[in-house]
Each structure stands twice: as structure tokens, then as C-alpha cells.
Scaffold this motif. Structure first.
Motif, short mmCIF file in Angstrom:
data_model
loop_
_atom_site.label_atom_id
_atom_site.label_comp_id
_atom_site.label_asym_id
_atom_site.label_seq_id
_atom_site.Cartn_x
_atom_site.Cartn_y
_atom_site.Cartn_z
N UNK A 1 16.28 25.25 15.56
CA UNK A 1 16.58 26.00 14.42
C UNK A 1 17.18 25.66 13.57
N UNK A 2 18.71 25.88 13.96
CA UNK A 2 19.21 25.07 13.03
C UNK A 2 19.24 24.53 12.21
N UNK A 3 18.21 23.26 12.33
CA UNK A 3 17.77 22.14 12.04
C UNK A 3 16.73 22.61 10.64
N UNK A 4 16.37 23.46 10.69
CA UNK A 4 15.15 23.81 9.75
C UNK A 4 15.89 24.25 8.80
N UNK A 5 14.93 23.49 7.50
CA UNK A 5 15.68 23.96 6.23
C UNK A 5 15.05 25.02 5.48
N UNK A 6 14.06 25.28 5.69
CA UNK A 6 13.73 27.06 5.91
C UNK A 6 14.17 27.98 6.04
N UNK A 7 13.56 29.33 6.10
CA UNK A 7 13.50 30.38 6.52
C UNK A 7 13.04 30.41 8.06
N UNK A 8 14.05 31.25 8.74
CA UNK A 8 13.71 31.30 10.34
C UNK A 8 14.71 33.27 9.84
N UNK A 9 14.02 33.25 11.15
CA UNK A 9 13.89 34.90 11.72
C UNK A 9 13.81 35.21 13.07
N UNK A 10 14.68 35.89 13.89
CA UNK A 10 15.25 36.26 14.85
C UNK A 10 14.35 37.83 15.40
N UNK A 11 13.68 38.15 16.14
CA UNK A 11 13.58 39.28 16.83
C UNK A 11 13.65 39.69 18.03
N UNK A 12 14.03 40.81 17.98
CA UNK A 12 14.64 41.33 19.17
C UNK A 12 13.60 41.11 20.31
N UNK B 1 7.67 39.27 7.37
CA UNK B 1 8.43 39.02 6.66
C UNK B 1 8.06 37.54 6.11
N UNK B 2 7.26 36.65 7.67
CA UNK B 2 7.25 35.66 7.31
C UNK B 2 6.23 35.06 6.36
N UNK B 3 5.08 36.38 6.62
CA UNK B 3 3.88 36.02 5.83
C UNK B 3 4.02 35.98 4.40
N UNK B 4 4.65 36.96 3.92
CA UNK B 4 5.39 36.91 3.06
C UNK B 4 5.53 35.76 2.49
N UNK B 5 6.52 35.38 2.98
CA UNK B 5 7.26 34.01 2.74
C UNK B 5 6.43 32.71 2.00
N UNK B 6 5.12 32.63 2.88
CA UNK B 6 4.40 31.41 3.24
C UNK B 6 2.80 31.95 2.73
N UNK B 7 2.60 33.05 2.13
CA UNK B 7 2.24 33.66 1.53
C UNK B 7 2.45 32.60 -0.06
N UNK B 8 3.81 32.79 -0.70
CA UNK B 8 3.93 32.28 -1.77
C UNK B 8 4.46 30.86 -2.07
N UNK C 1 3.84 29.29 9.87
CA UNK C 1 4.30 29.98 11.31
C UNK C 1 4.53 29.49 12.55
N UNK C 2 5.58 29.43 12.90
CA UNK C 2 5.72 28.73 14.06
C UNK C 2 7.07 30.01 14.98
N UNK C 3 5.98 30.42 15.85
CA UNK C 3 6.42 31.11 16.61
C UNK C 3 7.05 30.48 18.46
N UNK C 4 8.61 31.27 18.52
CA UNK C 4 8.87 30.02 19.48
C UNK C 4 9.76 31.79 20.62
#
Length: 412
Positions: free
Chosen positions: A145-156, A169-176, A181-184
Motif C-alpha cells: 500500500x505504501x508504494x501506491x501513488x494514489x489514495x488509500x484508506x484504512x478501515x477498522x 470516500x473511495x467511490x467519490x474519488x474514483x468517480x472523479x 477500487x481495490x479492497x484488501x
């Protein structure tokens, strides 16, 4: 400041303890054949720290396959990266058999697990894409994830409400951005032993568009009716878009694989830098992996034996009042209250006075004031091993409750 001077003045959170920990608490040497009882510093210890879930490390058929593979091919063949000169029929046979076993259309063989996950993530996403990942993900996922040049969000951890918020949040960004979106997450989390809520994640596909990547290092071979993993255990193997596991756990070897749709695997085959620019997995390891996979498929008693030990160990510890957290896998964490000096004393007492060798985990992996003893049951442990361990843990817990460890010092 000189780079090396900076390193000398700050050795890191683990390295700062190396002057007394090295060789005993860190980098210990277990000697002898791989089995439940091995030699540590000249003494026999009952070992619960080996990721040898199915007991394959010393299985006669596996040992013979490893010997035969080395004798026939040596460690040099094939020479070069697979994309250039290092491919073989046996590499492709192993990929086909792994894909069939985990119920996926295609599979790519990888040299290493940690390196593989990092490189898969790097290849899959670009700066327009968003990664959403579980907070307790393994270090290989975090580094990817640290290598990723785009946005990343962590969930509890395993919190579907938190995941849903991050997906919004991810959907709003990718719509633009026009990205995806990749969930891991993981199938079985290696510290807590609990399963990733894969069903819960997949249910959110009704509201959001994303792809699911699951690291099932501890689930492959141990979970599910056939051992195909945590997705099979939860009845949702088809819903996992990209399935990964390493050979370092149930297979007791080196290597890894990723399985999924043919188009995606073909893309990774030609775009994963850690594979394109690395020498092919040596033939003896491929031959050995084929034998190990054969045993996974044809000897279900290996997994049955594992779970006999798991149930005896976990139920026995719980009956004695020990807190095992939320584990729903062979991984068996035992949580105690104490500080790092207590943890040091407990480790020494278990190894020197009770002949029990297990991993011990302290802050910052667990919260301050918590000590975690991590046990890894295997198919080759016995019920007598379980009984002996529970007796030792009772003795250690009694000393901890009386505050005896905080008054003592570990010998040099």
C-alpha cells in the motif's frame, strides 16, 4: 549527518534491544529435525512456533520428493527469469493444479510470499485507483500500500460500518478520477487468529463497485472442507476476485501463488516486476510443492489431525480461564496482562523451567499492558503436548498474578 552515524544512533524499535535480546528472544536457534520437540541452547523444548500446520516439513514423502528433485535437477535449473528462459512444464503444472485446488480459473506461481503481495498491489493499481484495506493487515500488505501513488484508506479491523464509510470516500474519488477500487483483507489474521469478515465485505458489493484481494497465508490448507482456504470455509470462494497464499505455512516450503481470472493473471504474469526481473523458482522447490499439494488433496487426515490438536489446545486453555481473544483458526493467541519486563521473564521461565518454546508479542504489536503468547498447533503435536503446555501456562499465569516476575531479573 552521515547516514551510517544516523543509523548507529537510532537502531529502530526492535534493534534498540538487540544488545540483550539477540540469540535468545530474537533470532533464536532451534536445532535438530523439524518436529514438535527440538533443541534450543542445548535443551529439548516443546515448540509451538513453527508454521508447519500439516506437519509436512518432515513428512517422508515430502522429504523424498525434495531429495529426488535436487538430485535430478540441482538448484540451478531453470536459469533466468521465467519470462526469458526460466519457464518449465512443471512450473505450469503446479500453477494449473493450484488453480484447480482453490477453485479459480488461472494461477501465477511466485518466488516469495512477502515480495509477491507487495508486487501484486504495485502492478494492480495506478495513481487514479484507490486502495481500502483492513487495519490489521500483514506488513506485506502495508508495504504494498505504501508504494501506491494514489489514495488509500484504512478501515477498522473487520468493521463493515467503517469499511462502508471508506468505500463511500473511495467511490467519490474514483468517480472523479475514473479509477477503480481495490479492497484488501486477510482470510485468517496471523496474530489474532480471527477470520476476515469476507462475507461482510462481499455484501457491500451490492452498493459499491470494487475488487477484493485476499491474503490467505494462514487459511490455505487449514480452512474449508478441502483445505482450499477461508473463502471455502465461509462459502464464498467464488466471491474472492484475487486469492493469494504462500507456501511458507501449510506447505512448509518457499514460494507463493496468486489465483484469479485468466485475464488478470495474464496481466500480472507480464507486469509483476518482482517476477519479471527475478530468477525462476528452482526446480526442486517446484517438485516439492507438487508433492505437498498432492498430500493436501489426498490426505485429509492431516488437516483432521491438526484440528484435533487445535480444539484440544484452545478448549483446554479456555477451560482454565485463559483469554484467547476471537480466534477462529489454528492460530492460538493467549493474552495476559503485564509489561515488557514481565514478558521477558515469562519467556525465560517457559523455556528454561518448563521446556516450552512459543512466540511472545508485546507493544507496539499489541497495546501497552498486554502480553500475547502465540501458539501454532500442528498435525504432528500430540494431546500429551497439549496437556504439558496447559500445565506450564497455569504455572506461569499464577506467578504473573502474584507479581513475582516484576521482582526478578533474567540472568545475562
Amino acid at each position: 549527518m552521515d547516514l551510517f552515524e544516523k543509523i548507529a544512533s537510532n537502531r529502530g524499535p526492535l534493534g534498540s534491544h538487540s544488545h540483550y535480546a539477540h540469540g535468545y528472544f530474537t533470532f533464536p536457534k532451534l536445532e535438530g529435525e523439524i518436529k514438535p520437540r527440538m533443541i534450543f541452547r542445548g535443551k529439548e523444548v516443546l515448540t509451538w512456533s513453527l508454521n508447519n500446520y500439516l506437519g509436512l516439513a518432515n513428512h517422508p514423502a515430502v522429504r523424498q520428493a525434495d531429495v529426488d528433485g535436487a538430485a535430478e535437477y540441482g538448484m540451478g535449473l531453470p536459469m533466468g527469469a521465467r519470462i526469458m528462459s526460466g519457464n518449465s512444464n512443471l512450473h505450469e503444472q503446479l500453477e494449473n493444479e493450484l488453480a484447480e485446488f482453490v477453485q479459480k480459473p488461472d494461477c501465477l506461481l511466485l518466488n516469495f510470499g512477502y515480495q509477491g503481495v507487495v508486487s501484486i498491489i504495485d502492478a494492480l493499481v495506478n495513481r487514479h485507483d484507490v486502495i481500502v484495506y483492513d487495519a490489521e493487515s500483514h506488513a506485506c500488505i502495508i508495504d504494498g500500500v505504501r508504494l501506491h501513488a494514489g489514495k488509500r484508506f484504512v478501515y477498522t479491523h473487520n468493521d463493515m460500518g467503517s469499511l462502508e464509510k471508506q468505500l463511500e470516500r473511495a467511490t467519490r474519488l474514483t468517480n472523479e478520477s475514473g479509477g477503480g477500487i481495490l479492497v484488501i483483507t486477510e482470510g485468517v489474521f496471523g496474530m489474532s487468529g480471527n477470520q476476515g469478515d469476507l462475507k461482510g465485505v462481499l455484501a457491500l458489493k451490492e452498493k459499491f463497485q470494487f475488487r477484493l484481494f485476499v491474503d490467505d497465508a494462514h487459511g490455505f490448507g487449514t480452512m474449508g472442507a478441502t483445505g482450499a482456504g477461508t473463502g471455502e470455509e465461509q462459502g464464498i470462494q467464488d466471491g474472492i476476485d484475487l486469492y493469494f497464499s504462500t507456501f511458507a505455512k501449510s506447505m512448509a516450503s518457499i514460494g507463493a501463488f496468486v489465483a484469479g481470472p485468466e485475464s488478470v493473471i495474464e496481466y500480472l504474469r507480464y507486469n509483476m516486476r518482482s517476477q519479471i526481473f527475478a530468477k525462476s523458482l528452482p526446480m526442486p522447490l517446484v517438485v516439492g510443492a507438487l508433492k505437498r499439494l498432492e498430500l493436501l488433496r489426498t490426505q485429509p487426515e492431516l488437516k483432521d489431525n491438526l484440528w484435533t490438536i487445535v480444539r484440544a489446545l484452545q478448549s483446554g486453555l479456555r477451560e482454565k480461564g485463559f483469554n484467547l481473544g476471537t480466534t477462529k483458526s489454528p492460530v492460538t493467541p493467549v493474552f495476559l496482562n503485564g509489561e515488557i519486563p514481565d514478558a521477558t521473564q515469562i519467556t525465560f521461565d517457559l523455556r528454561e523451567n518448563h521446556g516450552i518454546f512459543c512466540s511472545i508479542v508485546v507493544y507496539p504489536v499489541v497495546p501497552k499492558g498486554v502480553i500475547m503468547l502465540r501458539l501454532i498447533p500442528t498435525a504432528v503435536h500430540t494431546l500429551e503436548d497439549v496437556r504439558e503446555t496447559i500445565v506450564a501456562f497455569e504455572a506461569v499465569a499464577a506467578k504473573l498474578d502474584k507479581g513475582l516476575y516484576s521482582k526478578a531479573q533474567v540472568p545475562a
